[in-house]
Design an enzyme around this catalytic site. Structure first.
Site, PDB file in Angstrom:
ATOM      1  N   HIS A  71     -32.276 -21.319   8.268  1.00 30.41           N
ATOM      2  CA  HIS A  71     -33.443 -20.616   8.820  1.00 30.41           C
ATOM      3  C   HIS A  71     -33.298 -19.104   8.694  1.00 30.41           C
ATOM      4  O   HIS A  71     -32.193 -18.559   8.773  1.00 30.41           O
ATOM      5  CB  HIS A  71     -33.703 -21.023  10.271  1.00 30.41           C
ATOM      6  CG  HIS A  71     -32.652 -20.611  11.262  1.00 30.41           C
ATOM      7  ND1 HIS A  71     -32.712 -19.418  11.956  1.00 30.41           N
ATOM      8  CD2 HIS A  71     -31.532 -21.218  11.707  1.00 30.41           C
ATOM      9  CE1 HIS A  71     -31.684 -19.323  12.775  1.00 30.41           C
ATOM     10  NE2 HIS A  71     -30.943 -20.404  12.643  1.00 30.41           N
ATOM     11  N   ASP A 188     -26.729 -15.374  11.941  1.00 29.39           N
ATOM     12  CA  ASP A 188     -27.360 -16.634  12.337  1.00 29.39           C
ATOM     13  C   ASP A 188     -28.862 -16.488  12.072  1.00 29.39           C
ATOM     14  O   ASP A 188     -29.563 -15.846  12.838  1.00 29.39           O
ATOM     15  CB  ASP A 188     -27.081 -16.880  13.824  1.00 29.39           C
ATOM     16  CG  ASP A 188     -27.849 -18.059  14.385  1.00 29.39           C
ATOM     17  OD1 ASP A 188     -28.299 -18.924  13.603  1.00 29.39           O
ATOM     18  OD2 ASP A 188     -28.010 -18.113  15.617  1.00 29.39           O
ATOM     19  N   GLU A 222     -36.605 -21.874  13.774  1.00 30.23           N
ATOM     20  CA  GLU A 222     -35.474 -22.586  14.368  1.00 30.23           C
ATOM     21  C   GLU A 222     -35.086 -22.038  15.728  1.00 30.23           C
ATOM     22  O   GLU A 222     -34.740 -22.800  16.638  1.00 30.23           O
ATOM     23  CB  GLU A 222     -34.272 -22.522  13.413  1.00 30.23           C
ATOM     24  CG  GLU A 222     -33.140 -23.481  13.759  1.00 30.23           C
ATOM     25  CD  GLU A 222     -32.128 -22.920  14.746  1.00 30.23           C
ATOM     26  OE1 GLU A 222     -31.270 -23.679  15.228  1.00 30.23           O
ATOM     27  OE2 GLU A 222     -32.201 -21.704  15.048  1.00 30.23           O
ATOM     28  N   GLU A 223     -35.119 -20.722  15.892  1.00 25.72           N
ATOM     29  CA  GLU A 223     -34.665 -20.118  17.144  1.00 25.72           C
ATOM     30  C   GLU A 223     -35.534 -20.499  18.340  1.00 25.72           C
ATOM     31  O   GLU A 223     -35.116 -20.328  19.484  1.00 25.72           O
ATOM     32  CB  GLU A 223     -34.601 -18.590  17.015  1.00 25.72           C
ATOM     33  CG  GLU A 223     -33.562 -18.066  16.046  1.00 25.72           C
ATOM     34  CD  GLU A 223     -32.123 -18.310  16.493  1.00 25.72           C
ATOM     35  OE1 GLU A 223     -31.912 -18.857  17.600  1.00 25.72           O
ATOM     36  OE2 GLU A 223     -31.209 -17.966  15.737  1.00 25.72           O
ATOM     37  N   ASP A 243     -25.941 -24.046   9.095  1.00 23.06           N
ATOM     38  CA  ASP A 243     -26.071 -23.082  10.188  1.00 23.06           C
ATOM     39  C   ASP A 243     -24.674 -22.732  10.693  1.00 23.06           C
ATOM     40  O   ASP A 243     -23.697 -23.413  10.390  1.00 23.06           O
ATOM     41  CB  ASP A 243     -26.938 -23.671  11.306  1.00 23.06           C
ATOM     42  CG  ASP A 243     -27.714 -22.610  12.074  1.00 23.06           C
ATOM     43  OD1 ASP A 243     -27.251 -21.450  12.108  1.00 23.06           O
ATOM     44  OD2 ASP A 243     -28.770 -22.937  12.658  1.00 23.06           O
ATOM     45  N   HIS A 323     -25.416 -14.721  18.609  1.00 21.64           N
ATOM     46  CA  HIS A 323     -26.558 -14.164  19.334  1.00 21.64           C
ATOM     47  C   HIS A 323     -26.255 -12.793  19.938  1.00 21.64           C
ATOM     48  O   HIS A 323     -26.880 -12.362  20.894  1.00 21.64           O
ATOM     49  CB  HIS A 323     -27.085 -15.136  20.390  1.00 21.64           C
ATOM     50  CG  HIS A 323     -27.845 -16.273  19.802  1.00 21.64           C
ATOM     51  ND1 HIS A 323     -28.674 -17.085  20.534  1.00 21.64           N
ATOM     52  CD2 HIS A 323     -27.912 -16.741  18.524  1.00 21.64           C
ATOM     53  CE1 HIS A 323     -29.223 -17.999  19.752  1.00 21.64           C
ATOM     54  NE2 HIS A 323     -28.752 -17.810  18.524  1.00 21.64           N
TER      55      HIS A 323
END
Length: 349
Positions: A71, A188, A222-223, A243, A323
């Site tokens: 993603h 990410d 995706e998030e 991922d 994150h």
């Protein structure tokens, strides 16, 4: 044909991707960028109504397909309120801790196309004024954006074109060190997306004939939980989410190997497919770690929840400080790329 890892080109592509703002819900610029790459490679692709890109490369067996996804949407924020001071109150896009972005530079993307710079700060940042500046909660009540324009009230801010619902992206601050570390926000999952795009290019350059028709799904939600859960061809048997591997206390994943996930918050991944990946890594002497991620979900688990009858698995580069301001090593990218190459050249049983 043998596996070749293009280190310089891969790192440069990661840099290009992370520097294109793409918080979930605001991904047109980066999907247009990737679509242009795909067009230049003369590949067959589909663009979904949600904005994802699915590249399809036919294989010898067109009855059983595999799908690999990464993603390109990232964490970000939206303007929740234009405050009386002219500063901005935020609403999160994706799941992160406010302290992870405190002090970060950002861009406000207005509806009229203007980009306004700012800094994410605690309202009570000034230690010479606020005695408890360090102990106050980092939350949406105290975090705000200081705009880099002459504004003293809400009207001044609105005259810039800024309004509730505008997206805010965080600066990536990309760096590739001499010791081989790739540091940036949004690794990410743009690190994995770069690996998939490099794999697609390699297939084209080498004129590889794949054993099975293979789809490369560049997802963009995706998030927020539903990136790769639609438009999956009915012939798909195996679904691989590429991922990040999560690193921390109690984890086996590191920044130097490819992380293969056995289980996350959605439950176990498909046992036989996961074991196949492990055995491929062992056979090819690819550095890997098998791991469980307790607070994690992927596009593969989203596809399962949506009811698709596929074998699902998850692997990717190990990424530190997920994150937040993330980091991985070139060795992890190389190992992930090699497992991808090895996997797509196996035949679906």
């Amino acid at each position: 044909m043998s596996f070749t890892f293009r280190e310089q080109e891969t790192v440069e592509l990661v840099k290009q991707l992370v520097e294109i703002p793409s918080p979930s819900g605001y991904t047109k610029e980066i999907t247009d960028y990737i679509e242009n790459m795909v067009v230049n490679l003369n590949l067959s692709y589909k663009k979904t109504n949600k904005g994802a890109i699915i590249v399809t490369i036919p294989g010898k067996d067109e009855s059983k397909h595999r799908l690999l996804t990464a993603h390109i949407d990232t964490l970000g924020a939206m303007v929740k309120e234009v405050k009386a001071s002219g500063r901005l109150k935020l609403s999160m896009v994706g799941g992160f801790n406010w302290n992870a972005v405190e002090g970060e530079y950002c861009t406000i993307h207005t509806a009229n196309g203007k980009k306004v710079r700012g800094t994410i700060l605690m309202h009570q940042t000034t230690v010479h004024v606020y005695k408890n500046a360090g102990s106050l909660s980092r939350d949406e009540q105290n975090i705000e954006v200081r705009i880099d324009e002459v504004v003293t009230n809400a009207d001044d801010t609105r005259k810039l074109g800024i309004e509730v619902g505008d997206f805010i992206s965080f600066d990536p601050r990309f760096e590739f060190t001499e010791s081989g570390f790739v540091k940036s926000r949004h690794l990410d999952d743009k690190a994995s997306a770069a690996l998939l795009l490099e794999l697609i290019r390699s297939i084209q350059d080498q004129k590889m004939e794949l054993p099975n028709t293979t789809h490369f799904y560049i997802s963009n939600n995706e998030e927020i939980g539903y990136g790769g859960n639609s438009n999956i061809p009915k012939e798909t048997v195996e679904y691989i989410a590429v991922d990040m591997g999560a690193i921390g206390d109690g984890q086996t994943s590191d920044e130097y190997t490819v992380s293969i996930c056995a289980k996350d918050s959605s439950g176990p991944y498909h046992y036989e497919l996961t074991r196949q990946l492990v055995e491929l890594a062992k056979k090819q002497e690819i550095g890997f770690k098998l791991d469980i991620y307790p607070y994690y979900g992927s596009d593969a688990s989203a596809a399962i929840r949506a009811g698709f009858d596929v074998k699902h698995a998850l692997f990717g580069p190990g990424i530190e400080a997920s994150h937040a301001y993330e980091r991985t090593h070139i060795d992890s990218l190389r190992n992930t790329a090699q497992l991808l190459y090895t996997y797509i050249n196996t035949t679906i049983s």
